[in-house]
Design a protein around this motif. Sequence first.
Motif, PDB file in Angstrom:
ATOM      1  N   MET A 153       0.811  -1.213   0.000  1.00  0.00           N
ATOM      2  CA  MET A 153       0.000   0.000   0.000  1.00  0.00           C
ATOM      3  C   MET A 153       0.831   1.243   0.000  1.00  0.00           C
ATOM      4  O   MET A 153       0.460   2.238  -0.576  1.00  0.00           O
ATOM      5  CB  MET A 153      -0.822   0.030   1.251  1.00  0.00           C
ATOM      6  N   ALA A 157       1.488   4.902  -2.840  1.00  0.00           N
ATOM      7  CA  ALA A 157       1.183   6.168  -2.174  1.00  0.00           C
ATOM      8  C   ALA A 157       2.399   7.087  -2.154  1.00  0.00           C
ATOM      9  O   ALA A 157       2.276   8.311  -2.277  1.00  0.00           O
ATOM     10  CB  ALA A 157       0.701   5.901  -0.748  1.00  0.00           C
ATOM     11  N   ILE A 287      -9.254   6.312  -6.379  1.00  0.00           N
ATOM     12  CA  ILE A 287      -7.843   6.552  -6.063  1.00  0.00           C
ATOM     13  C   ILE A 287      -7.034   6.848  -7.320  1.00  0.00           C
ATOM     14  O   ILE A 287      -6.276   7.817  -7.369  1.00  0.00           O
ATOM     15  CB  ILE A 287      -7.259   5.333  -5.320  1.00  0.00           C
ATOM     16  N   GLY A 316      -0.738  13.130   1.885  1.00  0.00           N
ATOM     17  CA  GLY A 316      -1.784  12.220   1.448  1.00  0.00           C
ATOM     18  C   GLY A 316      -1.284  10.795   1.322  1.00  0.00           C
ATOM     19  O   GLY A 316      -1.989   9.839   1.674  1.00  0.00           O
ATOM     20  N   GLY A 317      -0.055  10.635   0.823  1.00  0.00           N
ATOM     21  CA  GLY A 317       0.515   9.306   0.693  1.00  0.00           C
ATOM     22  C   GLY A 317       0.729   8.630   2.032  1.00  0.00           C
ATOM     23  O   GLY A 317       0.443   7.437   2.198  1.00  0.00           O
ATOM     24  N   ASN A 320      -2.642   7.689   3.511  1.00  0.00           N
ATOM     25  CA  ASN A 320      -3.143   6.515   2.797  1.00  0.00           C
ATOM     26  C   ASN A 320      -2.600   5.231   3.417  1.00  0.00           C
ATOM     27  O   ASN A 320      -3.342   4.296   3.726  1.00  0.00           O
ATOM     28  CB  ASN A 320      -2.737   6.611   1.320  1.00  0.00           C
ATOM     29  N   SER A 324      -4.684   2.511   5.749  1.00  0.00           N
ATOM     30  CA  SER A 324      -4.766   1.154   5.209  1.00  0.00           C
ATOM     31  C   SER A 324      -4.424   0.101   6.253  1.00  0.00           C
ATOM     32  O   SER A 324      -4.973  -1.005   6.238  1.00  0.00           O
ATOM     33  CB  SER A 324      -3.822   1.010   4.006  1.00  0.00           C
ATOM     34  N   ALA A 347     -14.279  10.357   1.099  1.00  0.00           N
ATOM     35  CA  ALA A 347     -13.714  10.503  -0.246  1.00  0.00           C
ATOM     36  C   ALA A 347     -14.527  11.511  -1.056  1.00  0.00           C
ATOM     37  O   ALA A 347     -13.961  12.321  -1.809  1.00  0.00           O
ATOM     38  CB  ALA A 347     -13.689   9.148  -0.950  1.00  0.00           C
ATOM     39  N   HIS A 370      -6.674  16.573  -0.521  1.00  0.00           N
ATOM     40  CA  HIS A 370      -6.021  15.303  -0.847  1.00  0.00           C
ATOM     41  C   HIS A 370      -5.979  14.392   0.376  1.00  0.00           C
ATOM     42  O   HIS A 370      -6.249  13.181   0.280  1.00  0.00           O
ATOM     43  CB  HIS A 370      -4.604  15.581  -1.359  1.00  0.00           C
ATOM     44  N   MET A 374      -7.621  10.749   0.875  1.00  0.00           N
ATOM     45  CA  MET A 374      -6.769   9.607   1.182  1.00  0.00           C
ATOM     46  C   MET A 374      -7.067   8.982   2.549  1.00  0.00           C
ATOM     47  O   MET A 374      -6.522   7.940   2.879  1.00  0.00           O
ATOM     48  CB  MET A 374      -5.302  10.016   1.117  1.00  0.00           C
ATOM     49  N   PRO A 378      -8.856   4.551   1.362  1.00  0.00           N
ATOM     50  CA  PRO A 378      -8.375   3.307   1.989  1.00  0.00           C
ATOM     51  C   PRO A 378      -9.262   2.813   3.120  1.00  0.00           C
ATOM     52  O   PRO A 378      -9.291   1.624   3.407  1.00  0.00           O
ATOM     53  CB  PRO A 378      -6.978   3.691   2.495  1.00  0.00           C
ATOM     54  N   ARG A 488      -5.465   0.356  -1.836  1.00  0.00           N
ATOM     55  CA  ARG A 488      -5.126   1.741  -1.775  1.00  0.00           C
ATOM     56  C   ARG A 488      -6.359   2.540  -1.586  1.00  0.00           C
ATOM     57  O   ARG A 488      -7.405   2.228  -2.010  1.00  0.00           O
ATOM     58  CB  ARG A 488      -4.459   2.189  -3.033  1.00  0.00           C
TER      59      ARG A 488
END
Length: 488
Positions: A153, A157, A287, A316-317, A320, A324, A347, A370, A374, A378, A488
């Motif tokens: 994941m 991201a 996503i 955001g990554g 995420n 997750s 979302a 963002h 994110m 997830p 993701r």
Amino acid sequence: MYRLGGLFLNETEDIKRFPIMIGLLLGGFIAMFSETALNIALSSLAKQMDVQMGTIQWLVIGYLLVVGILLPLSGLLTRWFTTRQLLVFALSDFIVGAVIAALAPSFGMLLVGRMIQGIATGIILPLIYLVALSIYPMDKRGAAMGIIGLVIMFAPAIGPTLSGLILGALSWQYIFWVMVPLLAIALFLTVTYTKNVGEITRPHVDILSIVESTLGFGGIVIGVSLASETGWGSWQVILSLLVGVVSLALFCQRQLNIDEPILNVRAFGIRNFSVGTGLVMIDFMVIMSSMYLLPTYWQDGLMVPVALTGVLMLPGGIINALVSTVAGRLFDRMGGRRPVIAGFCLAAIGAILLVFTNSSSAYWYVVVAHVILMIGAPLAMSPSQAFGLGALPPQMAADGSSIMNTLQQVCGAIATALSTSLMSSGEAGKRTRDAISSGTRMGFMLTLALAIIGVIVATVFVRQQQAPADVDETSATQSAGHEAPVER
């Protein structure tokens, strides 16, 4: 040594689990990193190679399409070739694809390199779980699956951020060059430590099923992709979509009538699996559409340098990846309904904020939008996967995982193509800041529409907390490694 679920499990202390897992995780990380690594470079690549965004999108779509075509064949490949043969081929193939892409003098050669990499990814992803199953005892598999899920994941991201930093200091070719040493390490560890698992039974290969599957998924993705250049009413788009739909229908019909189907499509006869798979497809499209549009908006709409774009996408990554890791546990505690609905609602809020961006939006506003997106995407993904796969009997779990993974990748390619088409429509043939901002806003409307559809589907079709026995079966299925590998 004993047999469980078709695998030979060996729990002796002399198995070198750590180097085996490091090799697998390196390969899996690069495979998933490649899905989003080029997103941040697409705008500059289109200018350097003098091609339109509708053409440059194929660097993403082609990769996802090849992965989606290979995934349905994963079960067949593991019954025809040993684990070591497949992993060595896949990692070697990935290195070759990375080198070809890094040395590519033109768009065509770069696309060839990307599609070669897609072949490797389609083979590697299912094998990560298969090998982990064989080397970990039952009481340690949950932890192993958690580590695999986190790595797989986190890779996509963090892809835009790492690529942005590379592009800030070097050229786009180094996105591929940095893969080579990591892949070489993974290859060395695989050759040195990985054991063969499973049985080589060499079942009958139904060539017609493979052809129908390839034409079906390929035709639909190609048709949607061509629409951004030729229009939805063009004969090329209509013909491609027609070939794709008819081929998929023939493929499904054939799988129901042959003794050894490539995919057991009877899984769709189980209501909750169909609902869960549909939610996973919708969520992955949310996503992929946002991950494709955001780098273009940052760089060409807000005129942010590429390295800073990567940094701005980092929050955001990270969110995420963090969400997750806990989303699956929420399903075990409260069932699928509440986390999935909450995820799609969040979302949708993030997508609404992105729809209202323009060429002068504040950086913090876009980052917040963002991050909210994110959190939501997830949050809905893992419970949707668990809800769908947990409804299957054990003997259908592997087929369910293959179906879910295949449709997820194909939908990712379709979402990228639709985003490009909408963005081109919003730009109205112009490439000014305002036009690009308008185009990406149009693309984010797709993200918003998908999130709203997800809320509706989850509200109507996902039932409240499952019975304890069902939850136990779901957990067992996940711990057996049949959870979809892309969350993701």
